[in-house]
Write a protein that holds these residues in place. Structure first.
Motif, PDB file in Angstrom:
ATOM      1  N   ALA A 161       0.837  -1.206   0.000  1.00  0.00           N
ATOM      2  CA  ALA A 161       0.000   0.000   0.000  1.00  0.00           C
ATOM      3  C   ALA A 161       0.870   1.253   0.000  1.00  0.00           C
ATOM      4  O   ALA A 161       0.598   2.220  -0.732  1.00  0.00           O
ATOM      5  N   HIS A 188      -6.216   4.878   7.434  1.00  0.00           N
ATOM      6  CA  HIS A 188      -7.449   4.103   7.651  1.00  0.00           C
ATOM      7  C   HIS A 188      -7.203   2.610   7.424  1.00  0.00           C
ATOM      8  O   HIS A 188      -7.693   1.773   8.193  1.00  0.00           O
ATOM      9  N   LEU A 189      -6.455   2.288   6.380  1.00  0.00           N
ATOM     10  CA  LEU A 189      -6.142   0.882   6.115  1.00  0.00           C
ATOM     11  C   LEU A 189      -5.326   0.279   7.248  1.00  0.00           C
ATOM     12  O   LEU A 189      -5.615  -0.826   7.722  1.00  0.00           O
TER      13      LEU A 189
END
Length: 198
Positions: A161, A188-189
């Protein structure tokens, strides 16, 4: 004594070529950087380049290795300043994403590097990075901060990510606008890994 001097001269030659290539790749991009110009800038010949790096691609790999080592020092510093291991992991990842705004890193590491050397997640230096992230996540699982899961899987996804956020920023028309969105989404992830209070 002669062998020591020869090794020292070879190291000096390599350093000159890497310095000249780094400057040329950052200013003009890999494709436009002339091997004749950069060897002349280093005060050396094309033969020295071929002898030390094999070809222009090998020289790019050496430049990337040098920049990567410098980035690693900065990332570790960001991690070590944090108050907890979890915040250190977050700070290190976000510092990596933010480096995508730096012109030299953007051009060499995130645009030209992948175009010439292929998928960055397969580069040799990524193995050590993945191992460290896996160990950090396993420690966070063991202490109960992160939910029980496969630590390597979590590390691969988290690192992936961050890498993809950086590639997105580097290729964006407005990197600063993309950075803000990417960091928010990354946070958030990452928070999804945290153990929820019962």
């Amino acid at each position: 004594m002669v062998a020591t001097r020869r090794a020292q001269m070879m190291e000096e030659t390599r350093a000159k070529l890497i310095r000249a290539a780094r400057k040329a790749f950052a200013a003009n991009g890999y494709a436009a950087a002339s091997m004749d110009d950069l060897t002349a800038d280093a005060g050396l010949t094309r033969g020295a380049l071929y002898h030390n790096f094999g070809d222009k691609k090998g020289l790019l790999q050496a430049v990337i290795d040098q920049i990567d080592a410098e980035m690693l020092i900065r990332l570790r510093a960001a991690r070590d300043r944090a108050q907890t291991p979890w915040l250190g992991l977050l700070d290190e990842s976000i510092a990596y994403i933010e480096m995508a705004l730096e012109p030299e890193i953007q051009r060499i590491m995130l645009l030209d590097g992948p175009a010439v050397l292929g998928d960055p997640s397969q580069w040799p230096n990524q193995t050590a990075c993945l191992r460290t992230t896996t160990q950090t996540i396993q420690a966070l699982i063991d202490e109960g901060t992160v939910k029980p899961m496969d630590a390597e899987a979590a590390a691969r996804l988290l690192n992936g990510a961050a890498l993809n956020a950086s590639l997105w920023i580097a290729a964006a028309d407005d990197p600063h606008a993309v950075l803000a969105k990417a960091v928010e989404a990354f946070r958030h992830l990452a928070v999804g890994l945290l153990q929820t209070e019962k």
